[in-house]
Design a protein around this motif. Structure first.
Motif: not given
Length: 309
Positions: A106-114, A118-127, A281-286
């Protein structure tokens, strides 16, 4: 005599893996060398750190306390190394994140495209799961968690407050009346969470003392979205985090109740192991989540004007 640094590292790896052989493999040393280093450390400290049997190996009580401190020291050293490393400049690589199901969708997914833009070298896996995953055992880099967190060995960063609200539909309030004190909930239909139709809801009195009220109703669910929808359908009063209820309140499909009695005791948090909290990568996401949700989350905007007390 101060223990040598190599003996500390040997002890930590043995205690973490539960094996001299595995520790030797990870440190690229012989098993006999690792055993001598741990024995030397115990001799320096004058205390036994490990229980050794033919079938198992585990830290003693003193060993567990020493291990926790040593892990912190090594994590601090990793931070210092990362701080001066060129790797700190560019977040990259695979990032594994666990998040609660309803909040994630409901909320987190909307922020993921941005974030990914911003970080094209990150591969994101969400569970997305409401199960508290074991970050270290299951290989997650970090987890988003909601609530009052118990003490743990993980690092916790608080992102935003999470308000809980009691709410019902205007139709329900018109039919059954507006409760003005938590004790009146015993005479209402309450939509409960947690696998039972009898539940206990916590509030805080105007004197600051806790109020515990046993509530009951005809409907229970383990999903906040379903409970909200049942409340909007007029089937009872619900007690949920405001991120479930904000849109319904602003649209006039729900009215908040008993706001001055609901404690502000929960928060949106991220947790991660000590060794990863300065990973780029962790710091960027947080930091991305902190900018998106905190310190005043968007789902609470305009709710106080709607309150019914």
């Amino acid at each position: 005599m101060n223990p040598r640094f190599d003996t500390i590292i040997a002890f930590v790896r043995v205690a973490e893996t539960g094996s001299f052989s595995e520790a030797a493999r990870r440190l690229n040393l012989s098993k006999s060398m690792i055993s001598r280093q741990v024995s030397a450390l115990e001799a320096d400290l004058g205390v036994r750190l490990l229980h050794r049997t033919t079938r198992s190996l585990s830290p003693t009580e003193a060993g567990r306390a020493y291990l926790e401190r040593c892990q912190r020291i090594l994590a601090d050293l990793d931070e210092a190394n990362l701080l001066v490393s060129h790797l700190q400049a560019v977040p990259r690589g695979r990032l594994r994140v666990s998040a609660p199901l309803s909040f994630g969708i409901g909320h987190l997914a909307e922020s993921l495209p941005g974030f990914l833009a911003r970080y094209p070298e990150i591969e994101l896996e969400m569970g997305f799961t409401d199960r508290h995953v074991d970050l270290v055992e299951e290989g997650w880099d970090l987890a988003v968690r909601i609530g009052r967190l118990a003490d743990s060995s993980l690092i916790v960063r608080r992102l935003a407050p999470i308000r809980r609200l009691a709410a019902a539909s205007p139709d329900y309030v018109a039919r059954r009346g507006t409760p003005v004190h938590p004790s009146e909930l015993s005479g209402h239909d309450c939509l409960t969470h947690g696998g039972r139709v009898h539940s206990e809801w916590r509030f805080t009195g105007e004197d600051g003392k806790p109020i515990q009220v046993e509530v009951k109703g005809r409907f229970d669910s383990d999903n906040g979205d379903v409970l909200r929808d049942m409340a909007m359908a007029g089937l009872g009063i619900v007690l949920l985090p405001s991120f479930f209820l904000g849109d319904g309140i602003r649209a006039g499909r729900l009215v908040p109740l008993l706001e001055k009695y609901v404690p502000l005791d929960s928060s949106l948090n991220v947790v991660y192991p000590h060794g990863r909290h300065l990973s780029p990568k962790v710091r960027a996401f947080v930091d991305h989540l902190a900018a998106t949700f905190g310190p005043e989350p968007y789902w609470d905007r305009g709710l106080t004007e709607q309150a019914v007390r």
